[in-house]
Design a protein around this motif. Structure first.
Motif, PDB file in Angstrom:
ATOM      1  N   GLY A 278       0.797  -1.210   0.000  1.00 59.31           N
ATOM      2  CA  GLY A 278       0.000   0.000   0.000  1.00 59.31           C
ATOM      3  C   GLY A 278       0.836   1.269   0.000  1.00 59.31           C
ATOM      4  O   GLY A 278       2.065   1.239   0.135  1.00 59.31           O
ATOM      5  N   PRO A 279       0.184   2.411  -0.131  1.00 56.73           N
ATOM      6  CA  PRO A 279       0.901   3.693  -0.205  1.00 56.73           C
ATOM      7  C   PRO A 279       1.642   4.054   1.074  1.00 56.73           C
ATOM      8  O   PRO A 279       2.549   4.902   1.032  1.00 56.73           O
ATOM      9  N   ASP A 280       1.274   3.455   2.203  1.00 57.35           N
ATOM     10  CA  ASP A 280       1.994   3.745   3.443  1.00 57.35           C
ATOM     11  C   ASP A 280       3.432   3.226   3.389  1.00 57.35           C
ATOM     12  O   ASP A 280       4.288   3.691   4.157  1.00 57.35           O
ATOM     13  N   ALA A 281       3.695   2.249   2.500  1.00 58.12           N
ATOM     14  CA  ALA A 281       5.058   1.731   2.364  1.00 58.12           C
ATOM     15  C   ALA A 281       5.940   2.680   1.567  1.00 58.12           C
ATOM     16  O   ALA A 281       7.138   2.770   1.822  1.00 58.12           O
ATOM     17  N   HIS A 282       5.355   3.367   0.584  1.00 60.19           N
ATOM     18  CA  HIS A 282       6.063   4.398  -0.177  1.00 60.19           C
ATOM     19  C   HIS A 282       5.085   5.011  -1.163  1.00 60.19           C
ATOM     20  O   HIS A 282       4.169   4.328  -1.647  1.00 60.19           O
ATOM     21  N   ALA A 283       5.264   6.262  -1.457  1.00 59.63           N
ATOM     22  CA  ALA A 283       4.370   6.930  -2.406  1.00 59.63           C
ATOM     23  C   ALA A 283       4.520   6.354  -3.809  1.00 59.63           C
ATOM     24  O   ALA A 283       3.554   6.319  -4.580  1.00 59.63           O
ATOM     25  N   GLN A 284       5.740   5.905  -4.166  1.00 58.66           N
ATOM     26  CA  GLN A 284       5.984   5.356  -5.495  1.00 58.66           C
ATOM     27  C   GLN A 284       5.852   3.832  -5.458  1.00 58.66           C
ATOM     28  O   GLN A 284       6.590   3.165  -4.722  1.00 58.66           O
ATOM     29  N   PRO A 285       4.918   3.242  -6.221  1.00 55.24           N
ATOM     30  CA  PRO A 285       4.698   1.792  -6.176  1.00 55.24           C
ATOM     31  C   PRO A 285       5.951   0.967  -6.456  1.00 55.24           C
ATOM     32  O   PRO A 285       6.134  -0.094  -5.865  1.00 55.24           O
ATOM     33  N   GLU A 286       6.828   1.463  -7.347  1.00 51.65           N
ATOM     34  CA  GLU A 286       8.019   0.698  -7.692  1.00 51.65           C
ATOM     35  C   GLU A 286       9.064   0.689  -6.575  1.00 51.65           C
ATOM     36  O   GLU A 286      10.047  -0.059  -6.646  1.00 51.65           O
ATOM     37  N   ARG A 287       8.847   1.453  -5.515  1.00 51.99           N
ATOM     38  CA  ARG A 287       9.798   1.492  -4.400  1.00 51.99           C
ATOM     39  C   ARG A 287       9.209   0.913  -3.112  1.00 51.99           C
ATOM     40  O   ARG A 287       9.703   1.204  -2.030  1.00 51.99           O
ATOM     41  N   ARG A 288       8.167   0.083  -3.248  1.00 53.54           N
ATOM     42  CA  ARG A 288       7.538  -0.502  -2.071  1.00 53.54           C
ATOM     43  C   ARG A 288       8.077  -1.890  -1.731  1.00 53.54           C
ATOM     44  O   ARG A 288       7.895  -2.360  -0.611  1.00 53.54           O
ATOM     45  N   TYR A 289       8.714  -2.568  -2.688  1.00 54.61           N
ATOM     46  CA  TYR A 289       9.163  -3.929  -2.419  1.00 54.61           C
ATOM     47  C   TYR A 289      10.189  -4.034  -1.292  1.00 54.61           C
ATOM     48  O   TYR A 289      10.261  -5.081  -0.618  1.00 54.61           O
ATOM     49  N   PRO A 290      10.997  -2.988  -0.999  1.00 57.93           N
ATOM     50  CA  PRO A 290      11.889  -3.111   0.165  1.00 57.93           C
ATOM     51  C   PRO A 290      11.136  -3.355   1.480  1.00 57.93           C
ATOM     52  O   PRO A 290      11.705  -3.927   2.412  1.00 57.93           O
ATOM     53  N   ALA A 291       9.876  -2.939   1.562  1.00 53.25           N
ATOM     54  CA  ALA A 291       9.105  -3.190   2.785  1.00 53.25           C
ATOM     55  C   ALA A 291       8.944  -4.690   3.007  1.00 53.25           C
ATOM     56  O   ALA A 291       9.073  -5.192   4.143  1.00 53.25           O
TER      57      ALA A 291
END
Length: 392
Positions: A278-291
């Motif tokens: 979700g957006p709480d992990a990062h504003a940019q979807p392509e940068r959420r996988y580190p979560a």
């Protein structure tokens, strides 16, 4: 790895840590209860819980890094609830481990043979939900059974769950578990408790067809229908197309191998997937996988030692009823969702109701448990009414 460090952020790390802690503490009571119910010793349960953290963690890390999608991995919560309703198999925990291996291989088969995976998804949704609701029903009664056995402590656990849930739903089950474990520690036998890192215990599998039908087949179905498919759906909601074949192959193979150390199995996550994707992990979807990668690190490194502490407290208690109560409270949301999904379609209501009642009754025939027979009853009635509606 350069790409990973470029995409890494404090926001995704914080969400990954939060997802791992919530995912673990909200349902670990169900996992412990399930393993002990099918005959695991406390040493085997500690080993299984520890290796679950390792396999969940490294599988999530590998899939997320390769795909650059926040793929979260969890244990099969409905599957653990299923185990909690079953008697100890004739072959003990060795027979249960044999069933875990078969379940893992069936998931691998679903990855290799797409037609087989599609066959599972063709089970009508109301019937699959009804089977899950029937599995969860008795477990959701555990808090009230605890009120009868130890009213003051059980009331404290339930009150904690209600009050915390009023302000933050995600923390309700972890808070109830914390109170249950603390209560068991203080109310249990007053002798010194020593904590140590969990020792991995090898469990030689035993393959018995009764146990395979009673455990492996229902476990495979609820894992696919209630965990893997919703996991893909959650990722799709946030715009991610997770690779099905690698996901099934990785989780199935890891489940089959880790079963030899007592672990029941892993699958795609749904709730923690929503947190990491979700957006709480990062504003940019392509940068959420580190979560998802950070959550995997927490699972693999930090939480296995915690498993040993929890199991030690459970083994020191004269009665596990408070752990069962905490597990029941953690499953109330899943029970209400599955029951609603089972009954909302009027045309499918009778097959779903039959599935729910047979499963919840604990009916057993030829040594095969109620979940299998409930599924059979629902499918037979579904086919009978489908034939009648078609005019044949």
């Amino acid at each position: 790895m350069r790409r990973f460090f470029a995409d890494f952020s404090g926001q995704s790390a914080a969400m990954g840590i939060f997802a791992a802690i919530v995912g673990y503490t909200s349902s670990v009571a169900v996992v412990i209860n399930g393993m002990l119910a099918v005959g695991a010793s406390h040493e085997q349960a500690a080993s299984g819980l520890a290796i679950l953290g390792v396999t969940m963690g490294f599988t999530a890390i590998g899939l997320s890094l390769v795909s650059r999608i926040p793929i979260s991995i969890a244990w099969t919560l409905p599957g653990m609830a299923l185990l909690s309703t079953l008697p100890v198999p004739a072959g003990g925990y060795s027979a249960a481990v044999g069933a875990f291996i078969v379940t893992g291989m069936l998931i691998v088969l679903a990855g290799l043979w797409t037609q087989f995976g599609r066959l599972v998804t063709r089970i009508p949704g109301p019937i699959a939900n009804a089977m899950l609701a029937g599995i969860l029903f008795k477990l959701c009664l555990a808090p009230f059974d605890a009120l009868h056995e130890t009213p003051k402590l059980a009331a404290l656990v339930i009150l904690t769950w209600l009050v915390v849930g009023r302000f933050h739903r995600l923390w309700a089950a972890p808070a109830a578990l914390l109170v249950a474990v603390a209560s068991m520690s203080f109310a249990g036998p007053q002798h010194a408790q020593t904590f140590s890192l969990p020792a991995l215990a090898w469990v030689s599998p035993r393959f018995d067809w009764h146990t395979v039908v009673s455990i492996a087949l229902p476990l495979f179905i609820v894992t696919m229908a209630s965990q893997n498919i919703p996991g893909f759906a959650v990722l799709s909601t946030y715009g991610y197309e997770a690779p099905a074949r690698p996901s099934f192959l990785a989780t199935g193979a890891a489940s089959a191998i880790s079963a030899l150390l007592g672990a029941p199995g892993i699958n795609l996550a749904a709730v923690t997937a929503a947190l990491c994707a979700g957006p709480d992990a990062h504003a940019q979807p392509e940068r959420r996988y580190p979560a998802a990668v950070v959550a995997g690190l927490v699972y693999a490194v930090v939480l296995p030692p915690v498993s040993s502490i929890v199991i030690t407290l459970v083994s020191a208690s004269s009665s596990p009823i408070l752990i069962e109560a905490a597990a029941g409270l953690a499953l109330t949301g899943a029970f209400s969702s599955s029951l609603f999904g089972a009954m909302r379609d009027e045309q499918q209501r009778l097959p779903a109701l039959a599935t729910f009642l047979v499963t919840a009754s604990g009916f057993s025939l030829y040594g095969i448990g109620g979940a299998f027979w409930g599924l059979c009853a629902g499918l037979v009635i579904h086919l009978l009414y489908a034939v009648r509606r078609s005019g044949v």
